[in-house]
Design a protein around this motif. Structure first.
Motif, mmCIF file in Angstrom:
data_model
loop_
_atom_site.group_PDB
_atom_site.id
_atom_site.type_symbol
_atom_site.label_atom_id
_atom_site.label_comp_id
_atom_site.label_asym_id
_atom_site.label_seq_id
_atom_site.Cartn_x
_atom_site.Cartn_y
_atom_site.Cartn_z
ATOM 1 N N GLY A 142 0.790 -1.239 0.000
ATOM 2 C CA GLY A 142 0.000 0.000 0.000
ATOM 3 C C GLY A 142 0.814 1.276 0.000
ATOM 4 N N HIS A 143 0.127 2.358 0.318
ATOM 5 C CA HIS A 143 0.754 3.681 0.373
ATOM 6 C C HIS A 143 0.541 4.299 1.761
ATOM 7 N N ASN A 188 -4.668 7.019 -4.065
ATOM 8 C CA ASN A 188 -3.199 7.012 -3.924
ATOM 9 C C ASN A 188 -2.535 8.214 -4.586
ATOM 10 N N ARG A 255 -3.103 4.543 5.762
ATOM 11 C CA ARG A 255 -2.499 3.656 4.761
ATOM 12 C C ARG A 255 -3.611 3.092 3.888
ATOM 13 N N THR A 256 -3.401 3.165 2.593
ATOM 14 C CA THR A 256 -4.370 2.594 1.667
ATOM 15 C C THR A 256 -3.691 1.436 0.952
#
Ligand code: NDP
Length: 328
Positions: A142-143, A188, A255-256
């Protein structure tokens, strides 16, 4: 028997620790230490002594955990390894880039003396770090995003105060709402510094000062303001005292990421804090970790630890059975 706590350094955090101990009956304040004249430092708790910092080592058998409340820039790099020679210690060292070297210095001292040295406890580093780590383990592809504010930045407020013609100042860091929404939507986005936060400054100027010049100096100041959209308000001393005396802060760790064979399902993990008092909240985290430091040391652990090394149950005043019954 209560865990006996010492406070080393009595500023915002020192006072915050005193308040936090009041809310934790398994902890007891034993003494407060200061580098200033002890008679000049007034504390809230009755019947507790304010002592000279130089005498701290004499208390090594009276104090289970010393909570260090000095500043990160110059106090803690010296104080934490030094006091780890005599006590289990906890600090809130927040110069992120220098945490590895601080860890090494505290680790050496704490291992030699057989104590636990818990460093970089608070909210960032601290609770934010933990949430970044948990989210990274769960969504490895993820990011990460961290937003700070709305809150007072002490460093930026100080930088404004150093400008000629400025009497006093308070600076707020504010997350940009549209950037937060873009992150939460799972898009994102790649965000620049300017797109993530704005800065708002409340300035008390000296009489007759050139306000245009002060404003120009603030908004173009490299490293501090030049990369941000900055707004400057000139206000009176009374307004600053009335409306900007607090030390609020907070922020968001997000966080995605996605799961599924073709990454078809999206997830958003978010941890947020909205704090009326940055030092009082930080202190509340510090005392929970002081409890953990004491217990881990009792079990034979020594050396430097961070929030990553502490199992959650060590933080709680409740025992394992109670936690499993009520919190699991
Ligand atoms: P302060 O400036 O209020 O206090 C720092 C030290 O300065 C005190 O321990 C005290 O030492 C001395 N001091 C305080 N008041 C006075 C005074 N009136 N005159 C002279 N000396 C004084 O800092 P804070 O308590 O606000 O913060 C301490 C550190 O905590 C910060 O540097 C920051 O790095 C860290 N922090 C970490 C956070 C995290 O999330 N990890 C969050 C917030 C802060 P002495 O009594 O010995 O004179």
């Amino acid at each position: 028997m209560a865990i006996r706590i010492g406070i080393f350094g009595y500023g915002n955090l020192g006072k915050g620790i005193e308040c936090a101990i009041k809310h934790n009956p398994d902890l007891e304040l034993k003494a407060v230490f200061t580098r200033r004249n002890p008679d000049s430092v007034k504390i809230l708790t009755e019947d507790v002594k304010v002592c000279s910092a130089e005498d701290a080592s004499k208390w090594k058998d009276e104090i289970d955990v010393m909570i260090l409340c000095g500043g990160s820039a110059t106090d803690l790099p010296v104080q934490t390894p030094k006091l780890a020679e005599y006590f289990n210690v906890v600090d809130s060292f927040d110069t992120h880039a220098r945490i590895p070297e601080h860890f090494e210095a505290v680790d050496e001292a704490a291992k030699k003396s057989g104590h636990v040295g818990m460093i970089s406890v608070g909210w960032d580093p601290g609770m934010f770090s933990l949430n970044r780590l948990y989210a990274n383990c769960i969504l490895p592809g993820g990011h990460d995003y961290t937003f700070w504010g709305k809150g007072v930045s002490q460093g930026h407020s100080d930088a404004i105060r150093r400008i000629a013609g400025v009497k006093d100042a308070r600076q707020y860091t504010i997350p940009v709402e549209s950037a937060l929404e873009a992150v939460r939507s799972g898009k994102n986005p790649e965000l620049t510094t300017r797109e993530k936060h704005t800065r708002e400054c409340f300035v008390v100027a000296e009489e007759g000062a050139d306000l245009k010049k002060i404003e120009e100096e603030i908004v173009t100041m490299p490293n501090y303001f030049a990369d941000y959209d900055t707004t400057v308000h000139f206000i009176s001393e009374e307004e600053l005292q009335r409306d900007h005396a607090g030390i609020p802060h907070g922020g968001f760790v997000i966080r995605t990421g996605s799961t599924g064979w073709n990454d078809e399902n999206k997830h958003v993990i978010e941890y947020s804090l909205k704090l009326d008092s940055n030092p009082e909240f930080t202190s509340s985290v510090l005392v929970a970790y002081a409890r953990a430091a004491y217990r881990m040391n009792k079990e034979g652990q020594t050396g430097c630890k961070t929030v990553f090394d502490v199992a959650p149950a060590y933080l709680s005043a409740q025992d394992g059975a109670e936690l499993r019954k009520h919190m699991l």
